[in-house]
Every structure is written in structure tokens, then in C-alpha cells.
Design an enzyme around this catalytic site. Structure first.
Site, PDB file in Angstrom:
ATOM      1  N   HIS A   1      36.945  42.370  31.379  1.00 43.01           N
ATOM      2  CA  HIS A   1      37.361  41.017  30.984  1.00 43.01           C
ATOM      3  C   HIS A   1      36.975  40.657  29.553  1.00 43.01           C
ATOM      4  CE1 HIS A   1      38.933  40.504  34.865  1.00 43.01           C
ATOM      5  NE2 HIS A   1      37.876  40.018  35.487  1.00 43.01           N
TER       6      HIS A   1
ATOM      7  N   HIS B   1      42.159  33.377  35.751  1.00 44.22           N
ATOM      8  CA  HIS B   1      41.329  33.903  36.830  1.00 44.22           C
ATOM      9  C   HIS B   1      40.970  32.816  37.851  1.00 44.22           C
ATOM     10  CE1 HIS B   1      38.564  36.668  38.768  1.00 44.22           C
ATOM     11  NE2 HIS B   1      38.792  37.580  37.843  1.00 44.22           N
TER      12      HIS B   1
ATOM     13  N   ASN C   1      40.612  42.535  32.819  1.00 48.33           N
ATOM     14  CA  ASN C   1      40.412  43.685  33.698  1.00 48.33           C
ATOM     15  C   ASN C   1      39.599  44.761  32.964  1.00 48.33           C
ATOM     16  OD1 ASN C   1      40.810  45.571  35.983  1.00 48.33           O
ATOM     17  ND2 ASN C   1      42.415  44.128  36.562  1.00 48.33           N
ATOM     18  N   ARG C   2      39.706  46.005  33.385  1.00 42.87           N
ATOM     19  CA  ARG C   2      38.794  47.042  32.898  1.00 42.87           C
ATOM     20  C   ARG C   2      39.422  47.979  31.868  1.00 42.87           C
ATOM     21  NH1 ARG C   2      37.858  45.991  38.256  1.00 42.87           N
ATOM     22  NH2 ARG C   2      35.687  45.475  38.741  1.00 42.87           N
TER      23      ARG C   2
ATOM     24  N   GLN D   1      46.969  41.565  39.889  1.00 39.45           N
ATOM     25  CA  GLN D   1      45.702  41.931  40.504  1.00 39.45           C
ATOM     26  C   GLN D   1      45.436  41.020  41.689  1.00 39.45           C
ATOM     27  OE1 GLN D   1      43.964  44.516  39.119  1.00 39.45           O
ATOM     28  NE2 GLN D   1      42.169  44.545  40.448  1.00 39.45           N
TER      29      GLN D   1
ATOM     30  N   GLU E   1      46.178  37.509  39.915  1.00 38.50           N
ATOM     31  CA  GLU E   1      46.146  37.535  38.455  1.00 38.50           C
ATOM     32  C   GLU E   1      47.320  38.348  37.918  1.00 38.50           C
ATOM     33  OE1 GLU E   1      42.056  38.875  37.390  1.00 38.50           O
ATOM     34  OE2 GLU E   1      41.804  38.726  39.567  1.00 38.50           O
TER      35      GLU E   1
ATOM     36  N   ASP F   1      40.994  44.469  45.725  1.00 34.90           N
ATOM     37  CA  ASP F   1      40.763  44.407  44.282  1.00 34.90           C
ATOM     38  C   ASP F   1      41.616  45.501  43.655  1.00 34.90           C
ATOM     39  OD1 ASP F   1      39.858  43.783  41.787  1.00 34.90           O
ATOM     40  OD2 ASP F   1      37.799  44.501  42.082  1.00 34.90           O
TER      41      ASP F   1
ATOM     42  N   TYR G   1      40.476  31.025  41.322  1.00 35.54           N
ATOM     43  CA  TYR G   1      40.170  31.422  42.698  1.00 35.54           C
ATOM     44  C   TYR G   1      40.815  30.385  43.614  1.00 35.54           C
ATOM     45  CZ  TYR G   1      36.501  34.769  41.263  1.00 35.54           C
ATOM     46  OH  TYR G   1      35.800  35.821  40.730  1.00 35.54           O
TER      47      TYR G   1
END
Length: 374
Positions: free
Chosen positions: A120, A195, A94-95, A304, A331, A263, A197
Site C-alpha cells: 500500500h 480501502h 497492494n503488494r 481485491q 477494492e 484476500d 470496509y
């Protein structure tokens, strides 16, 4: 002469870097392999590039097998991936706002790779390195594969050497992912994420707007215009983020123009015992057409929820082209930008305090009672 020889050795290591479980600048595609695990009706494929989950094949309500993970046909294709399909993300997923943080009085400047922020793990995070295979059992009572990676002090700006392992373990209609890390010489932040999908209707079945989701989080961490948490906690009540009761993903998704979909990080509710490291149910997903149900449990404090908003014209398996909202990511994680918010649960790992993140995914075609209305 000895000094010159040592200097040349250091220069060689810096330019060539390490292989087989540590960072490598040149991508030798011969080293990138695909590994398969099988148990009952489940077949899992992973690659040692980024310790990445490539595919998960399982039956739908009619017994027809299908792959429910977005990705690519070959493991080498993941070396050019920009969407983190199935990847193990780190050192800090993440950030991190401003690509910087201060720890024990020392200021660390990281590699910014999303505007002014670190996303990430930086330009070459754990998703973009070759991992070592420590153990591989393809079939039997407990099929598993264990990857390891040695992250060096200063890598992407993070302090300290870090030994990381990721294990994928198949059970009866289940997949467990165990992520562990140990700081070898300095305290350092760690937040490892898978991560994947997910599209329970099959990776090539189109968007996930009709899938039904329940998230066991009463609060979320609101974000600013740079998608960095403000440090506050907000109730999901009365917002499009309220999935305390099962909701169809597409019902309110267009109310989120800032992110073009979901998000956001959820603050997961505590488990029955109320313990910090307790494994608790975080989310349940149901796809009516296939009848598949996925239940995710974790010991992480956050989750997340991301609806593939930035995936566009990405050519995947079998030539199918993935578009926005073609999958959802769930996540489990520490809160984003935790290193800059003292009120968030700490992500600092030390020699005495190792890291352990457990993800348990259970699959079935038995619809939970709360989802029966759909």
C-alpha cells in the site's frame, strides 16, 4: 553565502516537509478536518487525512438509518490507523514483491513495510498524508469534495513527481469515487485504491459471513506464500473463489487457511462493449437482515476481495471493537505487483498517459433476481 543559504533552505524543507496537499512529517491535528456530503437519504463523511471515507449512512429496508463503513469516531484517530480503514491507498496499492522493480532500465528500491515487500505504498503512503481540499459542495444537485496531493520524486522510493486528485460525488442513492493522477516529469507506476470496509448490516453488526456476494470475475491471480502473484491466471471454477453466481461469504471461507479468509485479486470480466476503460459491474453485495444491496462498477481491470482477516481488537466508532471478518473490502484496482509481471496490464503513468480510476457504488433495498433464493 548564497550556497549556504540554499543548503539551509533545502535542509529545512527536508526536515519539515510540506503541508496542505503534500507530505508532512509532523501530524498537526488542527489541520485534519471532517467533511460531510448530503443528498436524499445518503450522508457521507470524509476526512482530508488520507482522503479517507469515514462513514456512509443510508436507510435499510425498514427505513432505519445506519452507517455501513467501519472506522473511527474522530478524523484524528485515522493518524494511528494500521488497517487502512476507508483510506485512499497509493502511490501503488497492494503488494510489490521484493520492494523493487525496474523501469526503462533503471532499478528502483522501495521502502519495504511488510517483510521484504512494499504494501500500500510503503511506510508512509497516500493514506498517511494530509490532502488539500480543492472543491467542496456539501448539498444540492451534485454534492462533492475534491482532494489533491502532490507526491514528490523519490517518495517511498518511487520515481517522479505525481499530481493526484480524488473526488467523492453523491448522486441519487449512489456514490462515485474518481481517482486521477498525472506524472509531472518521470514515468511511474500508479495504482490507487479506496480501502473502505463495508458491512451492509451496519458497521457494528458483527461479522459479514452471512452476506451474499457476486463477483464478475472468471479468473484470479494466484499467490505464493508471501501473498505475491505468481504471474499466472487461474479459473475460479471448482475453487472457493467462485462467486460468478451469488454465494454466502461464510460457506467456503474456512477453505482458505493461507490467508485466513478471502484476500485475492480477481481478473474482472470485460464489459458489454469489450473496451479496456469501460465501466462494468464488478460485484454485488446483499445483506438479508437489513435488505441493503450494493452494486460496484469500475473501469479497473481487477478487484481485491478481502474479508478483514487481519483486523483484530480494533476499537472503532462508538467503542465497538472490530474483529476478523467484521467487514469486506471490494477494492477495484490494477493487478498486484504489476510492475514485475509484463503479462499484467501496465500501471505505468506518463505525462502523455495520465491515470483515471472510476468507482461507482449504487445502493438500494431492491433484491436482484439472482439473489432472491437467499
Amino acid at each position: 553565502m548564497i550556497k549556504i543559504f540554499m543548503l539551509l533552505c533545502l535542509l529545512f524543507l527536508a526536515t519539515s516537509e510540506f503541508v496542505n496537499g503534500s507530505i508532512k512529517k509532523e501530524k498537526n491535528h488542527d489541520d485534519i478536518k471532517l467533511f460531510e456530503l448530503k443528498k436524499g437519504d445518503l450522508t457521507l463523511k470524509v476526512t482530508n487525512w488520507g482522503a479517507t471515507l469515514v462513514s456512509l449512512v443510508l436507510p435499510d429496508k425498514n427505513g432505519k438509518l445506519g452507517d455501513i463503513v467501519l472506522g473511527y469516531d474522530t478524523p484524528t484517530a485515522y493518524t494511528n490507523d494500521t488497517s487502512y480503514f476507508g483510506a485512499t491507498v497509493g502511490r501503488v496499492a497492494n503488494r510489490i514483491g521484493g520492494a523493487q522493480f525496474t523501469l526503462n532500465g533503471t532499478h528502483y528500491k522501495l521502502i519495504a513495510n511488510e517483510g521484504n515487500n512494499t504494501l500500500h505504498g510503503g511506510t508512509r503512503g497516500f493514506s498517511d498524508v494530509l490532502w488539500k481540499v480543492e472543491k467542496y459542495v456539501k448539498e444540492g444537485d451534485k454534492p462533492l469534495i475534491k482532494f489533491s496531493y502532490h507526491s514528490l520524486d523519490g517518495e517511498e522510493g518511487f520515481p517522479g513527481d505525481l499530481k493526484v486528485t480524488v473526488s467523492y460525488i453523491l448522486g441519487k442513492n449512489s456514490l462515485a469515487i474518481l481517482m486521477q493522477a498525472k506524472a509531472l516529469n518521470k514515468p511511474t507506476p500508479v495504482n490507487l485504491v479506496n480501502h473502505a470496509y463495508w458491512n451492509l448490516g451496519n458497521h457494528n453488526s458483527g461479522n459479514i459471513l452471512d452476506e451474499v456476494v457476486q463477483i464478475f470475475g472468471s479468473k484470479f491471480t494466484p499467490i505464493d506464500n508471501n501473498l505475491i502473484p505468481t504471474g499466472k491466471f487461474s479459473s475460479v471454477k471448482g475453487t472457493p473463489y467462485d462467486f460468478l453466481k451469488p454465494q454466502i461469504v461464510g460457506t467456503r471461507i474456512n477453505q482458505l487457511p493461507k490467508t485466513n479468509g478471502y484476500d485475492i485479486n480477481y481478473v474482472l470480466n470485460k464489459g458489454k462493449l469489450g473496451k479496456k476503460e469501460e465501466l462494468k459491474v464488478a460485484a454485488i453485495v446483499f445483506d438479508k437482515k437489513s435488505g441493503r444491496v450494493m452494486k460496484l462498477s469500475t473501469n479497473a481491470p481487477g478487484l481485491q476481495f478481502y474479508t478483514a482477516n487481519f483486523v483484530k481488537n480494533d476499537k472503532g466508532k462508538g467503542g465497538f471493537v472490530y474483529q476478523p471478518r467484521s467487514a469486506l473490502c471490494l477494492e477495484s484496482q490494477a493487478f498486484p505487483d504489476s510492475v514485475n509481471h509484463p503479462n499484467f496490464p501496465s500501471t505505468i503513468v506518463t505525462k502523455e498517459k495520465p491515470y483515471k480510476h472510476v468507482i461507482l457504488l449504487k445502493f438500494s433495498t431492491k433484491v436482484p433476481h439472482a439473489f432472491s433464493q437467499f
